[in-house]
Design a protein around this motif. Structure first.
Motif, PDB file in Angstrom:
ATOM      1  N   GLU A 442      -2.392  77.736 100.067  1.00  0.00           N
ATOM      2  CA  GLU A 442      -1.974  77.180 101.351  1.00  0.00           C
ATOM      3  C   GLU A 442      -3.194  76.987 102.230  1.00  0.00           C
ATOM      4  O   GLU A 442      -4.223  77.621 102.035  1.00  0.00           O
ATOM      5  CB  GLU A 442      -0.953  78.110 102.014  1.00  0.00           C
ATOM      6  CG  GLU A 442       0.334  78.151 101.217  1.00  0.00           C
ATOM      7  CD  GLU A 442       1.400  79.007 101.871  1.00  0.00           C
ATOM      8  OE1 GLU A 442       1.430  79.041 103.109  1.00  0.00           O
ATOM      9  OE2 GLU A 442       2.178  79.620 101.131  1.00  0.00           O
ATOM     10  N   PHE A 444      -5.056  76.800 106.105  1.00  0.00           N
ATOM     11  CA  PHE A 444      -5.023  77.349 107.460  1.00  0.00           C
ATOM     12  C   PHE A 444      -6.210  76.801 108.230  1.00  0.00           C
ATOM     13  O   PHE A 444      -7.218  76.436 107.631  1.00  0.00           O
ATOM     14  CB  PHE A 444      -5.095  78.885 107.426  1.00  0.00           C
ATOM     15  CG  PHE A 444      -3.933  79.500 106.707  1.00  0.00           C
ATOM     16  CD1 PHE A 444      -2.749  79.739 107.380  1.00  0.00           C
ATOM     17  CD2 PHE A 444      -4.012  79.767 105.355  1.00  0.00           C
ATOM     18  CE1 PHE A 444      -1.661  80.256 106.708  1.00  0.00           C
ATOM     19  CE2 PHE A 444      -2.923  80.288 104.672  1.00  0.00           C
ATOM     20  CZ  PHE A 444      -1.744  80.537 105.351  1.00  0.00           C
ATOM     21  N   LEU A 490      -2.340  87.926 105.294  1.00  0.00           N
ATOM     22  CA  LEU A 490      -1.125  87.145 105.530  1.00  0.00           C
ATOM     23  C   LEU A 490      -0.026  87.486 104.525  1.00  0.00           C
ATOM     24  O   LEU A 490       1.017  86.849 104.507  1.00  0.00           O
ATOM     25  CB  LEU A 490      -1.443  85.650 105.466  1.00  0.00           C
ATOM     26  CG  LEU A 490      -2.455  85.160 106.494  1.00  0.00           C
ATOM     27  CD1 LEU A 490      -2.742  83.691 106.290  1.00  0.00           C
ATOM     28  CD2 LEU A 490      -1.945  85.391 107.905  1.00  0.00           C
ATOM     29  N   LEU A 492       0.211  86.929 101.384  1.00  0.00           N
ATOM     30  CA  LEU A 492       0.569  85.785 100.558  1.00  0.00           C
ATOM     31  C   LEU A 492       0.680  86.245  99.113  1.00  0.00           C
ATOM     32  O   LEU A 492      -0.034  87.157  98.697  1.00  0.00           O
ATOM     33  CB  LEU A 492      -0.495  84.693 100.676  1.00  0.00           C
ATOM     34  CG  LEU A 492      -0.653  84.085 102.066  1.00  0.00           C
ATOM     35  CD1 LEU A 492      -1.855  83.161 102.109  1.00  0.00           C
ATOM     36  CD2 LEU A 492       0.607  83.312 102.433  1.00  0.00           C
ATOM     37  N   PHE A 542      -1.523  84.064 114.679  1.00  0.00           N
ATOM     38  CA  PHE A 542      -1.569  82.619 114.811  1.00  0.00           C
ATOM     39  C   PHE A 542      -1.725  82.198 116.266  1.00  0.00           C
ATOM     40  O   PHE A 542      -1.052  82.715 117.146  1.00  0.00           O
ATOM     41  CB  PHE A 542      -0.307  81.981 114.230  1.00  0.00           C
ATOM     42  CG  PHE A 542      -0.093  82.315 112.783  1.00  0.00           C
ATOM     43  CD1 PHE A 542      -1.099  82.084 111.872  1.00  0.00           C
ATOM     44  CD2 PHE A 542       1.094  82.866 112.354  1.00  0.00           C
ATOM     45  CE1 PHE A 542      -0.928  82.398 110.528  1.00  0.00           C
ATOM     46  CE2 PHE A 542       1.276  83.181 111.015  1.00  0.00           C
ATOM     47  CZ  PHE A 542       0.268  82.955 110.100  1.00  0.00           C
ATOM     48  N   ASN A 545      -0.040  75.843 115.821  1.00  0.00           N
ATOM     49  CA  ASN A 545       0.012  75.133 114.553  1.00  0.00           C
ATOM     50  C   ASN A 545      -0.327  73.682 114.795  1.00  0.00           C
ATOM     51  O   ASN A 545      -0.438  73.238 115.933  1.00  0.00           O
ATOM     52  CB  ASN A 545       1.344  75.319 113.829  1.00  0.00           C
ATOM     53  CG  ASN A 545       2.531  75.184 114.744  1.00  0.00           C
ATOM     54  OD1 ASN A 545       2.440  74.571 115.808  1.00  0.00           O
ATOM     55  ND2 ASN A 545       3.635  75.744 114.350  1.00  0.00           N
ATOM     56  N   THR A 546      -0.535  72.950 113.726  1.00  0.00           N
ATOM     57  CA  THR A 546      -0.988  71.583 113.885  1.00  0.00           C
ATOM     58  C   THR A 546      -0.572  70.757 112.680  1.00  0.00           C
ATOM     59  O   THR A 546      -0.167  71.315 111.657  1.00  0.00           O
ATOM     60  CB  THR A 546      -2.519  71.527 114.064  1.00  0.00           C
ATOM     61  OG1 THR A 546      -2.873  70.219 114.484  1.00  0.00           O
ATOM     62  CG2 THR A 546      -3.253  71.847 112.783  1.00  0.00           C
ATOM     63  N   ILE A 547      -0.658  69.464 112.839  1.00  0.00           N
ATOM     64  CA  ILE A 547      -0.379  68.564 111.719  1.00  0.00           C
ATOM     65  C   ILE A 547      -1.699  67.920 111.316  1.00  0.00           C
ATOM     66  O   ILE A 547      -2.398  67.347 112.156  1.00  0.00           O
ATOM     67  CB  ILE A 547       0.656  67.498 112.124  1.00  0.00           C
ATOM     68  CG1 ILE A 547       1.956  68.193 112.535  1.00  0.00           C
ATOM     69  CG2 ILE A 547       0.896  66.532 110.980  1.00  0.00           C
ATOM     70  CD1 ILE A 547       3.045  67.246 112.944  1.00  0.00           C
ATOM     71  N   ALA A 552       0.428  67.294 106.657  1.00  0.00           N
ATOM     72  CA  ALA A 552       0.846  68.671 106.389  1.00  0.00           C
ATOM     73  C   ALA A 552       0.827  69.503 107.662  1.00  0.00           C
ATOM     74  O   ALA A 552      -0.043  69.343 108.513  1.00  0.00           O
ATOM     75  CB  ALA A 552      -0.097  69.284 105.358  1.00  0.00           C
ATOM     76  N   VAL A 553       1.813  70.384 107.782  1.00  0.00           N
ATOM     77  CA  VAL A 553       1.866  71.293 108.922  1.00  0.00           C
ATOM     78  C   VAL A 553       1.107  72.552 108.527  1.00  0.00           C
ATOM     79  O   VAL A 553       1.412  73.156 107.496  1.00  0.00           O
ATOM     80  CB  VAL A 553       3.319  71.675 109.243  1.00  0.00           C
ATOM     81  CG1 VAL A 553       3.375  72.585 110.455  1.00  0.00           C
ATOM     82  CG2 VAL A 553       4.162  70.441 109.471  1.00  0.00           C
ATOM     83  N   MET A 555      -0.883  76.369 109.936  1.00  0.00           N
ATOM     84  CA  MET A 555      -0.986  77.337 111.019  1.00  0.00           C
ATOM     85  C   MET A 555      -2.461  77.470 111.425  1.00  0.00           C
ATOM     86  O   MET A 555      -3.361  77.392 110.588  1.00  0.00           O
ATOM     87  CB  MET A 555      -0.485  78.715 110.576  1.00  0.00           C
ATOM     88  CG  MET A 555       0.931  78.745 110.050  1.00  0.00           C
ATOM     89  SD  MET A 555       2.174  78.127 111.191  1.00  0.00           S
ATOM     90  CE  MET A 555       2.106  79.348 112.486  1.00  0.00           C
TER      91      MET A 555
END
Lengths: 856, 161
Positions: A442, A444, A490, A492, A542, A545-547, A552-553, A555
């Motif tokens: 993922e 970040f 995180l 994960l 966090f 968040n952003t695109i 993709a979104v 964090m």
């Protein structure tokens, strides 16, 4: 026309429209407190701004209206129909003047004395002379007429104005028309929608480009490239509409401060730092007024006049420092003055007088709680109400405005030294540059501003990841960097591609450095920070968040949150691995365990050590009868932490390639090395020390990690290595005298040499009582360092006793503590609070305290 | 799967309130149960959107969805209601709804049709339903062949901090 003036006019027109509605509402519900406050604030804003812009006529009318409104607001006058009529006519007059300004760029000439007299009469509670109840002052009907059109005629019975105004208007017909057309106000929602649409457009463009590249259609290349450029430009343009450097708002401040200083007969220096910090337009708009209010407050109430400053031994010119920066997903704005600070006693008295708190409540409050009163509506400690400020409208407006945008305001003030307001505003839509990293498949984002560098650790080279007791560290250029694995942080899931190249992003939060182990680093992107959903806001790691450009979104990590989280984890681990004994007074410290010579392992407090180095035997040389090593363009004296070891033989006899760990200590840039055989571990231990062996250089024995360990007297060895150790730093100037109060002999023996090494003349006492006895014998010091948890008076009691009076009352006091008592320590009178064993922080704090005193 | 809502009765098209007596419901399947939410509360239905997980988030939060440039929090409705997890391969549909000024995407198994039902025929939830259903539903409608549980969107989308 001046930009400032144009802004002012636009704002006034809006305020006036709102005022009309509010006044009418007030007429219906005469005692509606929120409406009264609203009207008062709006008029106050108009008055405040026109003072700077040099609009005396407008200011007079507004000031007179404000006086009446203030009495309405605090209940001194009851709201009557005639009163409202008078206020309305005053508003009309304000509007008339404003229309005049926007037409000609200058205040129209006119006489408002009749209106002002009526307002003043009303304020004093008299029935305005010659005015029947409920009547509206004379000029009103004319006002209503003229305000609709250009001020063709002055309403006041003044011959000259009637002639001059139309003439002035006629002189600038072209200039007058566009003044209102230069800027338009666009609703933020519209900008927001545009922003979203543009983001979508960019994504579509990207997809299009991708497909074009694959299909290779040459005909389309040209037009698509243009489309692409235009899209980028459009995106930048839309972004720009939202973002503005805070300097745009600050531009008006120097002039305001200058004028203020002039009016108040003070000398004020305004220092502005970080003017290029970009802020969301909306946020900027909302903090503009609060900032203005606060700067005025600082200049008016905060700073003393030149004579008073001179008497206090300060520079006659006061300084207001305004700074802005991005920090952990927030914009932090600080307004600091070096004035008289906030008089807690006066605030408390006033709070009691106003019924905001009882004497008993006040007695239990800390200073900062008492400071909080100044944010209450209608609270002002200025003795005289001036036209600059001092009606107590400022700070509650400031607080309301800042809280409206989800911000925080804090006040730190020390009597006699000045006040500092810290405003923290969430970075709602600020654009930041971010490093995109990967973890467990993922992505970040880490704000680029906190990324110092990215390191590729290499098992072969010096930069390799080492794991000690489950904690990973990286040796990075002689520093030990604590590491956190993002995947673990995180939680994960393991993806099985652990073999991928791990990288370390070194992030800095203030002076703290930590390394974040990530699975990969992708790119740097400009991202638009969007606030996280309410549901997710309690995850401290966090910041938003952003695109991304590909849709993709992701964090955005908050470095401050990560550091705090890591710190908490470490603390929890300590208590888990070393069960606490009943002794509540135990304090933890990190010790470096080493082996040197025969006998028990030796322990040194980690906080004294600057760096860990490895030297080959060949680098350790003999010069001038001493053992030295060349180190960072210094000749560093080296001593072995072992009586029997003869370093002079090291360079000749031993294998020249054999490496030795060297602990490097530093004193004002001069390094000193202590050579050991082996570094065993870093352990956290409590501070029970039994005086044991009588051998020199050893303080005593302590049980560390289940073993009897010699605790090293670092001062002794440093002196041995370098006879001038304690003198070098202070050869040129007199040593500042320092009093250290600590009940633990362990700490006294550790802290005292380390402070002495930094160039202080250290006196040590075991208890607060003993320290106070020194005071009574007339001993003088420049600063005090005291433990908090002590038997008897304790640190807090000690601080209160010192602050209570006597020769030490103004000394800077630094608290050393193992627990989190910053608040209590401050309110007891400590200048600063340092966690035990943070040597550098302690030294820094002392340096600051003392430099303040010298400056003061 | 199509994102359009099929309508059964003509009244459900356009204004859903029929003289204040009927309410339109979007019916949906959740773990084999028929549920409904007021059609006016549903902004749109999205399918096949990529859900990006948010680490450390509570189990009810499935992740984030990029809804045409807006970040929308996806709620795992099954988890919120204490139901079994959906099979991993199952396709999830999301109903986008607004609560407390923010947009949320409620993940459901399947969206069915829009029904128009008399507002006064809603009944209390039978007593043997679990606590989660009690919290997150407003009652049941007795349809001809089965029960439809009316979900309380506001409750489903309100999270205690």
């Amino acid at each position: 026309m001046d930009d400032l003036l144009a802004d002012f006019l636009t704002e006034c027109s809006e305020n006036l429209a709102e005022l009309d509605l509010a006044v009418v509402r007030l007429e219906r519900t005469p005692n509606d407190q929120p409406t009264l406050s609203l009207i008062f604030r709006l008029v106050h804003t108009i008055k405040g701004t026109c003072g700077f812009l040099g609009l005396p006529r407008l200011e007079k009318v507004a000031h007179a209206s404000e006086t009446v409104l203030d009495k309405f607001r605090n209940g001194a006058l009851s709201v009557s129909v005639s009163g409202i009529g008078i206020i309305l006519s005053a508003l009309d007059r304000i509007r008339l003047i404003i229309d005049g300004i926007s037409a000609t760029g200058a205040e129209p000439v006119g006489d408002d004395s009749a209106l002002i007299a009526v307002l003043e009469a009303l304020a004093e509670g008299r029935q305005p002379e010659g005015m029947p109840q409920g009547a509206i002052p004379q000029p009103e009907p004319t006002l209503a007429l003229t305000s609709a059109a250009l001020p063709r005629e002055e309403p006041a019975p003044s011959e000259s104005s009637a002639a001059s105004v139309p003439a002035a208007a006629a002189d600038h017909p072209i200039e007058a028309a566009p003044t209102r057309g230069q800027t338009i106000r666009v609703s933020v929602d519209v900008l927001e929608t545009l922003m979203t649409l543009v983001s979508e457009l960019v994504l579509t463009r990207n997809q299009f480009l991708q497909q074009l590249r694959q299909s290779g259609n040459a005909e389309l290349t040209g037009p698509v490239q243009r489309l692409s450029h235009l899209t980028t430009e459009l995106q930048e343009g839309v972004m720009k509409t939202r973002m503005q450097p805070i300097g745009n708002v600050w531009n008006m401040l120097p002039r305001q401060v200058r004028d203020l200083a002039h009016d108040l007969n003070k000398r004020v220096d305004l220092v502005m730092l970080g003017a290029d910090t970009e802020l969301d337009r909306q946020v900027l708009e909302l903090i503009k007024d609060p900032l203005t209010h606060m700067i005025r407050n600082s200049a008016d109430h905060g700073l003393e006049g030149p004579e008073e400053r001179q008497r206090a031994g300060k520079n006659p010119t006061g300084t207001i420092t305004l700074s802005a920066r991005h920090e952990g997903g927030h914009v932090v704005i600080e307004i600091e003055d070096d004035g008289r600070g906030i008089d807690v006693r006066r605030v408390a008295e006033k709070a009691v007088a106003r019924g905001l708190a009882t004497q008993e409540q006040i007695a239990r409050m800390s200073d900062s709680e008492i400071h909080g009163f100044i944010f209450q509506p209608g609270f002002s400690t200025a003795a005289a109400v001036t036209s600059v400020s001092g009606r107590g409208v400022g700070m509650d407006v400031v607080k309301t405005n800042i809280e409206q945008i989800g911000g925080l305001i804090e006040l730190h003030s020390t009597a006699g030294r000045g006040s500092r307001f810290v405003i923290k505003i969430p970075l709602t839509l600020a654009i930041v540059s971010a490093l995109i990293v990967g973890a467990a498949g993922e992505r970040f984002a880490i704000p680029q501003s906190s990324v110092i560098e990215v390191v590729l650790p290499n098992a072969e080279s010096a930069t390799r990841i080492e794991t000690i007791d489950g904690a990973s560290v990286l040796r990075l250029r002689e520093h030990l960097l604590p590491l956190i694995r993002l995947r673990t942080l995180l939680r994960l899931p393991e993806t099985g591609d652990e073999a991928s190249t791990e990288m370390v992003a070194v992030i800095g939060i203030g002076t703290t450095r930590l390394g974040l182990i990530v699975d990969g680093v992708f790119d740097t992107e400009e991202i638009v920070v969007k606030p996280v959903a309410t549901v997710l806001r309690n995850i401290p790691l966090f910041g938003g968040n952003t695109i991304l450009e590909d849709g993709a979104v992701i964090m955005i990590l908050d470095p401050t949150g990560i550091a705090r989280h890591a710190g908490l984890d470490a603390a929890r681990k300590d208590t888990a691995t070393t069960p606490q004994e009943d002794d509540v007074q135990t304090e933890k410290s990190d010790m470096l365990l080493v082996r040197a010579g025969s006998g028990a392992p030796k322990a040194l407090p980690l906080f004294l050590i600057s760096r860990l180095e490895t030297f080959t035997a060949s680098r350790i040389e003999q010069a001038g009868g001493r053992t030295v090593a060349q180190y960072r363009s210094h000749l560093m004296p080296v001593v072995a932490l072992d009586e029997l070891s003869d370093l002079s033989r090291l360079s000749t006899n031993a294998d020249p390639d054999k490496s030795y760990p060297v602990l490097v200590f530093e004193n004002g840039g001069q390094p000193v090395g202590i050579l050991v055989d082996e570094i065993i571990d870093v352990v956290s231990t409590d501070s029970t020390l039994q005086p044991g062996t009588a051998s020199a250089g050893i303080l005593g024995v302590s049980v560390i990690a289940g073993k009897a360990t010699d605790v090293v007297d670092v001062g002794f060895w440093l002196n041995k290595a370098c006879g001038t150790w304690f003198r070098t730093a202070t050869a040129t100037n007199r040593k500042p005298r320092l009093l250290v109060v600590d009940d633990s002999s362990f700490f006294r023996q550790l802290v005292a040499p380390s402070l002495a090494a930094a160039g202080y003349d250290v006196t040590v006492t075991e208890s607060a009582e003993e320290a106070l006895a020194l005071r009574d014998t007339g001993q003088c010091f420049e600063a005090i360092v005291s433990d908090i948890e002590m038997p008897g008076l304790g640190g807090l009691g000690f601080a209160r006793a010192v602050r209570d009076g006597g020769p030490w009352a103004d000394l800077p006091m630094v608290a050393l503590t193992g627990s989190d008592v910053v608040h209590e320590a401050r309110s007891a009178g400590f200048t600063d609070t340092i966690r035990k064993f943070e040597r550098d922080t302690l030294l820094l704090s002392l340096e600051q305290c003392l430099s303040h005193r010298i400056a003061a | 799967m199509s994102a359009t809502l099929q309508t059964q009765s003509s009244q459900a098209v356009g204004p859903v309130f029929d003289r204040g007596e009927e309410i339109g419901f979007v019916t949906l399947m959740l773990a084999g149960m028929l549920c409904g939410v007021p059609v006016l509360a549903v902004r749109e239905v999205v399918t096949n959107s990529k859900i990006v997980r948010v680490p450390l988030a509570p189990a009810e939060i499935a992740g984030n969805i990029n809804l045409r440039g807006r970040i929308v929090t996806a709620i795992d409705t099954r988890s919120r209601l204490g139901l079994d997890q959906a099979p991993a391969a199952a396709e999830r549909v999301a109903l986008v709804a607004e609560a407390n000024g923010a947009l949320y995407a409620l993940l459901i198994d399947q969206v069915l049709e829009v029904l128009s039902l008399p507002a006064d025929q809603i009944e209390e939830l039978p007593v043997n339903f679990g606590a989660a259903w009690r919290t997150y539903s407003k009652g049941v409608h007795r349809l001809a062949d089965r029960l439809m549980i009316v979900l309380d969107l506001q409750a489903l989308l309100s999270f205690q901090p």
